[in-house]
Motif scaffolding. Structure first.
Motif, short mmCIF file in Angstrom:
data_model
loop_
_atom_site.label_atom_id
_atom_site.label_comp_id
_atom_site.label_asym_id
_atom_site.label_seq_id
_atom_site.Cartn_x
_atom_site.Cartn_y
_atom_site.Cartn_z
N MET A 112 0.85 -1.20 0.00
CA MET A 112 0.00 0.00 0.00
C MET A 112 0.89 1.25 0.00
O MET A 112 1.73 1.40 0.86
N GLU A 113 0.70 2.12 -0.99
CA GLU A 113 1.46 3.37 -1.04
C GLU A 113 0.58 4.51 -0.57
O GLU A 113 -0.56 4.66 -1.03
N LEU A 114 1.12 5.28 0.35
CA LEU A 114 0.34 6.39 0.91
C LEU A 114 1.21 7.63 1.01
O LEU A 114 2.43 7.54 1.15
N SER A 115 0.56 8.79 1.04
CA SER A 115 1.29 10.03 1.32
C SER A 115 1.44 10.15 2.83
O SER A 115 0.74 9.47 3.60
N GLY A 116 2.32 11.03 3.25
CA GLY A 116 2.62 11.18 4.68
C GLY A 116 1.40 11.48 5.54
O GLY A 116 1.24 10.94 6.63
N ILE A 170 3.68 12.88 -2.77
CA ILE A 170 4.76 11.92 -2.53
C ILE A 170 4.19 10.73 -1.76
O ILE A 170 3.79 10.86 -0.60
N LYS A 171 4.14 9.60 -2.44
CA LYS A 171 3.58 8.41 -1.81
C LYS A 171 4.67 7.36 -1.63
O LYS A 171 5.48 7.17 -2.51
N VAL A 172 4.66 6.74 -0.48
CA VAL A 172 5.67 5.70 -0.20
C VAL A 172 4.95 4.48 0.35
O VAL A 172 3.82 4.58 0.84
N PRO A 173 5.62 3.32 0.29
CA PRO A 173 4.98 2.11 0.83
C PRO A 173 4.70 2.28 2.31
O PRO A 173 5.53 2.82 3.04
N TYR A 174 3.53 1.83 2.74
CA TYR A 174 3.16 1.94 4.15
C TYR A 174 3.15 0.57 4.81
O TYR A 174 2.54 -0.38 4.31
N LYS A 175 3.86 0.47 5.91
CA LYS A 175 3.78 -0.74 6.71
C LYS A 175 3.96 -0.32 8.16
O LYS A 175 4.96 0.31 8.50
N TYR A 176 2.96 -0.62 8.97
CA TYR A 176 3.07 -0.23 10.37
C TYR A 176 3.70 -1.38 11.14
O TYR A 176 3.15 -2.49 11.16
N HIS A 200 -1.73 10.66 4.99
CA HIS A 200 -2.53 9.45 5.14
C HIS A 200 -1.82 8.42 6.00
O HIS A 200 -2.46 7.67 6.74
N ILE A 201 -0.48 8.41 5.91
CA ILE A 201 0.28 7.48 6.75
C ILE A 201 0.02 7.79 8.22
O ILE A 201 -0.27 6.88 9.02
N LEU A 202 0.07 9.06 8.57
CA LEU A 202 -0.14 9.44 9.97
C LEU A 202 -1.51 8.97 10.46
O LEU A 202 -1.64 8.39 11.54
N VAL A 203 -2.52 9.22 9.65
CA VAL A 203 -3.87 8.83 10.06
C VAL A 203 -3.98 7.31 10.14
O VAL A 203 -4.57 6.77 11.08
N GLN A 204 -3.34 6.62 9.18
CA GLN A 204 -3.38 5.17 9.19
C GLN A 204 -2.66 4.60 10.42
O GLN A 204 -3.11 3.63 11.02
N CYS A 205 -1.56 5.24 10.81
CA CYS A 205 -0.84 4.82 12.02
C CYS A 205 -1.77 4.91 13.24
O CYS A 205 -1.79 4.01 14.08
#
Lengths: 578, 163
Positions: free
Chosen positions: A1-5, A169-175, A7-12
Motif C-alpha cells: 500500500m502506497e500512501l502520502s505522509g 509523494i507516496k511511499v509504501p506503508y507498513k506499520y 494518510h500514513i499518519l492517520v493510518q498509524c
C-alpha cells in the motif's frame, strides 16, 4: 500500500486503535487534516485552544489508560500546547503529540509560524522526534507510542515538516507490529533479592506505613496494592496522584498525606518505622522539610524509574520495576513467609493512629450561613454516589476535592498534580466524558482557574460532552490568598479579580445551563437537578465562603508533625519513641 | 569529586543538546564535554567530566541513562582507566627564548607542529594535570592561545564500553 505522509499518519493512528485526536488545524498540518477528512474511524475533536487539546488528550489517557493523541500546527500551535505537554510530563501520562513543522528546506530560516518545537519541548517530553524522511514516518510513530506507553509513561512529540505529508509523494506503508530500540529497555521485574529483603523488613515492622502514588494507577496495580495492604492489615496513605489506588472508604486508609494531607496520615508517616513507598516519588509537597521527613523509618521504594529512587530521600531497599509484578512477587513471599506481622505491635500502632484520627482534622463549620466549599464537595460525593469522574483545576478547590471526595476506584480522580496547571479541569472533563459518555463527569474548579480555559465550553457543546462544572466561587485566588494570609500578613496582592463574569449568562451564551447557588440549603437540590440534566452541560456557580482555608497545612519548610490545624488537637500525642 | 562519564549515544541530531539540556535544567556542572562518532557511524561516544557528591553523580548517571538516545554509559572514575587530553598551544618566541621553549616541549614530550619567526604551535597529549603543568611553566604573556579538547578516557583491561 502506497500512501502520502498525511494518510500514513492517520493510518498509524488507526493501527494503534486511536479513538480520538484532539487538535486544531493550521498551515503546516493541512495535508494531515485533509487525510482526516477522508475517513471517520479516528474522530477529531476540535478544541478552541491548543492547550486544551493537550489537557483533554491527557485526561482521556488518565481515565482510560490508553495514550492520548494531540495534533497541532507549527509555531503558536505547538507553543500553545506546551503547557499541556508539560502537565502530562510531570504526571507521567502517556501521550503522543503530532506537531506540524515548516517544510524541511526552510527550517532554520525563521519562516512563517516556525519555532524550534523539538528544542522547546525537549525538557518537558519523555522523548521527541523530528521526521526527516517520509519513509521513516510510520516507524517513528510506532516508536512514539512505544516510548510513551512503556516504562515510566510520558508524552512523546513527533514534529512533522509539511513536506513529509505532501500528498504527491507516496511511499509504501507498513506499520511495524513490534519495535525494539537498543537504547530503550525499561526494567519490568524487580530484583528478587531486594524484594525478599523488603518483605522481611515489612513483616518485622512495628509501626509500618504504606505510601502509594500515581505509579499504582498508571501501572494498573490497585488490586495488588489493595490485596497486599489488607493481607498485612497495615495503614495506607495515598499521594494526591495516587488517590483511588486504594479504596478511600476502607478502614485501613488514613487519607492523603503531604502539605494538605490528613493529620493521621502525616503523623503516621512521621512516627512510622518502616515505609513501603509504591509508585510515589517523594515530591516536595509530600515530604515537607526533607531533614525532618520520616526520621524513624527505614524506606522500601518500588518504582519503574530508577532516577526516582533516592532522588530526594535516601531509601534503604530500592526496587526498580513495574509496581504490578513487584507487588505480585511480594504477595507471594508474604503468603509463604513464616514471619507474620506482630499483632500486638500492630494493635498499639492502630490505637495511636486512632488517637490522631480523633482530632478530626477535616471537620469544618457545618452550621455556616454561607456555603462552605467542603460542603459542596461532600454533597457532590453523595449525589454522585462516589462514582463520578472528578477533574479539577488547581488551588483550594483541588485540595477540597482530594480531601472530601472519597475515591474508591483508580482513574476517577483527574488532576494536574505535578505541574499544577490552572485551566486543566474543563478540557480534562471533556476528554473524560468523550471516553465514558455514560459516566457522570464533574469538574471541580474555582472562578479563577475556570477562566483559563473557559472557551472550551464551546467544545463541550459541539461534541456533546455534557459535564457538570462545580465552580467554588470565593472571589479570590483562594490558595494564593491563603498563603498571603499566613505568610504575608494578609496583604492580598493581586489575588482577587475586581470583575468576574456572570457565569450563568456565560454558560447560557455557550448554549449550556447556568445555575447560581448562594445558600447552603440550596446546594443539594442544585446538584441533584444538574445531574438529572443528563444531556446538558451545567455550570453551577456556588458562591462560597471567601475566607475559608484548606487545613491541615504543612507550611513550607516544616515537617510532617508540624501541621497547622483548623482545630487544635484535643489531646497532645507527645510520646517517647525508641 | 571529579568523575569522567563515558556515554554511547545514538548519533542523532539533537542528542548532544539532550545531554547539555539535562545538565543545565537540573543544575549539574559540566567541566568538559567531547563527542565524536565511533567505529559504528550510528553511535557517538561522549566523554563528560563533571563533579559532585556521590548522590549527585548517582542522579546524573540515572538521568543520563533515562535519556532515550543514551545506549550505555559508564563512570570511568569507578575503575582503573586511562585519560588523555589533547592540547594545542601557541607560544610567543624570540631568538632568545626559542631554545628554552623547545626544551620545555621535549621535557613534556610535546611536538612543535608550526613555526614562525615569533611563534611555535605545540601539540601535546596527556592527563589534564600534565597539560596544566606545561602551561604553568611559562611566564605570563608568553602564551598566545590555548586550545584543549577536554579529557577523553577508556577503561583499562579487556572489558570495554560497546554494544
Amino acid at each position: 500500500m502506497e500512501l502520502s505522509g498525511g494518510h500514513i499518519l492517520v493510518q498509524c493512528l488507526k493501527d494503534e486503535g486511536v479513538e480520538f485526536v484532539f487538535g486544531y488545524p493550521g498551515g503546516s498540518v493541512l495535508h494531515i487534516y485533509d487525510a482526516i477528512f477522508h475517513q471517520d474511524e479516528v474522530k477529531h475533536i476540535l478544541v478552541r485552544h491548543e492547550q486544551a487539546a493537550a489537557h483533554a488528550a491527557d485526561a482521556y489517557a488518565r481515565a482510560t489508560g490508553k495514550p492520548g493523541v494531540v495534533l497541532v500546527t507549527s509555531g503558536p500551535g505547538a507553543t500553545n500546547a506546551v503547557t499541556g505537554i508539560a502537565t502530562a510530563y510531570m504526571d507521567s501520562i502517556p501521550m503522543v503529540i503530532i506537531s506540524g513543522q515548516v517544510p524541511s528546506p526552510v527550517i532554520g530560516s525563521d519562516a512563517f509560524q516556525e519555532v524550534d518545537t523539538v528544542g522547546i519541548t525537549r525538557p518537558c517530553v519523555k522523548h521527541n522526534f523530528l521526521v526527516k524522511d517520509v519513509n521513516d514516518l510510520a516507524e517513528t510513530m510506532k516508536k512514539a507510542f512505544y516510548v510513551a506507553t512503556t516504562g515510566r509513561p510520558g508524552p512523546v512529540l513527533v514534529d512533522v515538516p509539511k513536506d513529509m505529508t505532501d500528498p504527491n509523494i507516496k511511499v509504501p506503508y507498513k506499520y511495524p507490529k513490534k519495535i525494539s530500540m537498543r537504547s530503550y529497555n525499561p526494567v519490568v521485574t524487580g530484583h528478587k533479592g531486594q524484594i525478599k529483603r523488603a518483605v522481611e523488613m515489612l513483616l518485622t515492622a512495628q509501626r509500618p506505613m504504606i505510601y502509594s502514588g500515581g505509579g499504582v494507577i498508571l501501572g494498573e496495580a490497585h488490586k495488588e496494592l489493595t490485596e497486599l495492604t489488607q493481607l498485612l492489615g497495615y495503614p495506607i496513605t495515598n499521594t494526591l496522584m495516587g488517590l483511588g489506588g486504594y479504596p478511600a472508604t476502607d478502614k485501613q486508609f488514613v487519607g492523603m498525606l503531604g502539605m494538605h494531607g490528613t493529620y493521621e496520615a502525616n503523623m503516621a508517616m512521621h512516627e512510622s518505622d518502616v515505609i513501603l513507598a509504591v509508585g510515589a516519588r517523594f515530591d516536595d509537597r509530600v515530604t515537607g522539610k526533607l531533614a525532618e521527613f520520616c526520621p524513624y523509618a527505614k524506606i522500601i521504594h518500588i518504582d519503574v524509574d530508577p532516577a526516582s529512587i533516592s532522588k530526594t530521600v535516601k531509601v534503604d531497599v530500592p526496587i526498580v520495576g513495574d509496581v504490578k509484578p513487584v507487588l505480585e512477587q511480594m504477595l507471594e513471599l508474604i503468603k509463604d513467609s513464616k514471619i507474620k506481622p506482630s499483632k500486638s505491635a500492630l494493635d498499639s500502632w492502630w490505637q495511636l493512629i486512632q488517637s490522631w484520627r480523633d482530632v478530626h482534622c477535616l471537620e469544618y463549620d457545618r452550621n455556616s450561613k454561607v456555603i462552605k466549599p467542603q460542603y459542596v464537595v461532600e454533597q457532590l460525593y453523595q449525589v454522585t454516589h462516589g462514582e463520578a469522574y472528578v477533574t479539577s483545576d488547581v488551588g483550594q478547590h483541588q485540595m477540597y476535592a482530594a480531601q472530601y471526595y472519597h475515591f474508591d476506584k483508580p482513574r476517577r480522580w483527574i488532576n494536574s498534580g505535578g505541574l499544577g496547571t490552572m485551566g486543566f479541569g474543563l478540557p480534562a472533563a471533556i476528554g473524560v466524558k468523550l471516553a465514558f459518555p455514560e459516566a457522570n463527569v464533574a469538574c471541580i474548579t474555582g472562578e479563577a482557574s475556570i477562566q483559563m480555559c473557559i472557551q472550551e465550553l464551546s467544545t463541550a457543546l459541539q461534541y456533546h460532552a455534557p459535564v457538570k462544572i462545580i465552580n467554588l466561587n470565593n472571589r479570590y485566588m483562594g490558595m494564593v490568598r491563603q498563603w498571603q494570609e499566613f505568610s504575608y500578613e494578609s496583604r492580598y496582592s493581586q489575588s482577587y479579580m475586581d470583575t468576574i463574569p456572570d457565569f450563568v449568562k456565560l454558560a447560557e451564551a455557550y448554549g449550556h445551563v447556568g445555575m447560581l447557588i448562594e445558600k447552603p440549603e440550596d446546594v443539594r437540590g442544585a446538584l441533584e437537578h444538574a445531574f438529572a440534566l443528563k444531556d446538558r452541560t451545567v455550570f453551577l456557580d456556588f458562591i462560597t465562603d471567601r475566607t475559608e482555608n484548606v487545613y491541615p497545612m504543612i507550611e513550607a519548610g516544616k515537617g510532617h508533625h508540624d501541621m497547622k490545624l483548623r482545630v487544635a488537637p484535643g489531646t497532645p500525642v507527645d510520646r517517647e519513641l525508641s | 569529586m571529579r568523575h569522567i562519564i563515558s556515554i554511547l549515544i545514538e548519533n542523532e541530531s539533537g542528542a548532544l543538546s539532550r545531554v547539555a539540556g539535562l545538565f543545565s535544567a537540573r543544575g549539574y556542572n559540566i567541566e568538559s564535554l567531547t563527542v565524536a562518532p565511533t567505529e559504528d557511524p550510528s553511535l557517538s561516544r561522549m566523554t563528560l567530566v563533571t563533579s559532585g557528591s556521590d548522590e549527585i553523580i548517582e542522579q546524573i548517571t540515572k538521568q543520563l541513562n533515562k535519556l532515550i538516545d543514551v545506549v550505555k554509559l559508564i563512570d570511568l572514575a569507578e575503575s582503573a582507566h586511562i585519560e588523555r587530553e589533547l592540547m594545542l598551544v601557541k607560544i610567543k618566541t624570540s631568538h632568545d627564548t626559542r631554545e628554552e621553549v623547545k626544551r620545555m616541549v621535549d621535557i613534556f614530550r610535546g611536538k612543535i607542529i608550526d613555526v614562525t619567526a615569533n611563534s611555535y604551535v605545540v601539540e601535546m597529549t596527556g592527563q589534564s594535570s600534565k597539560l596544566d603543568a606545561f602551561i604553568h611553566g611559562f611566564e605570563e604573556g608568553s602564551i598566545i592561545e590555548v586550545v584543549r579538547s577536554g579529557p577523553t578516557g577508556i577503561s583499562r583491561g579487556e572489558k570495554g564500553l560497546h554494544l
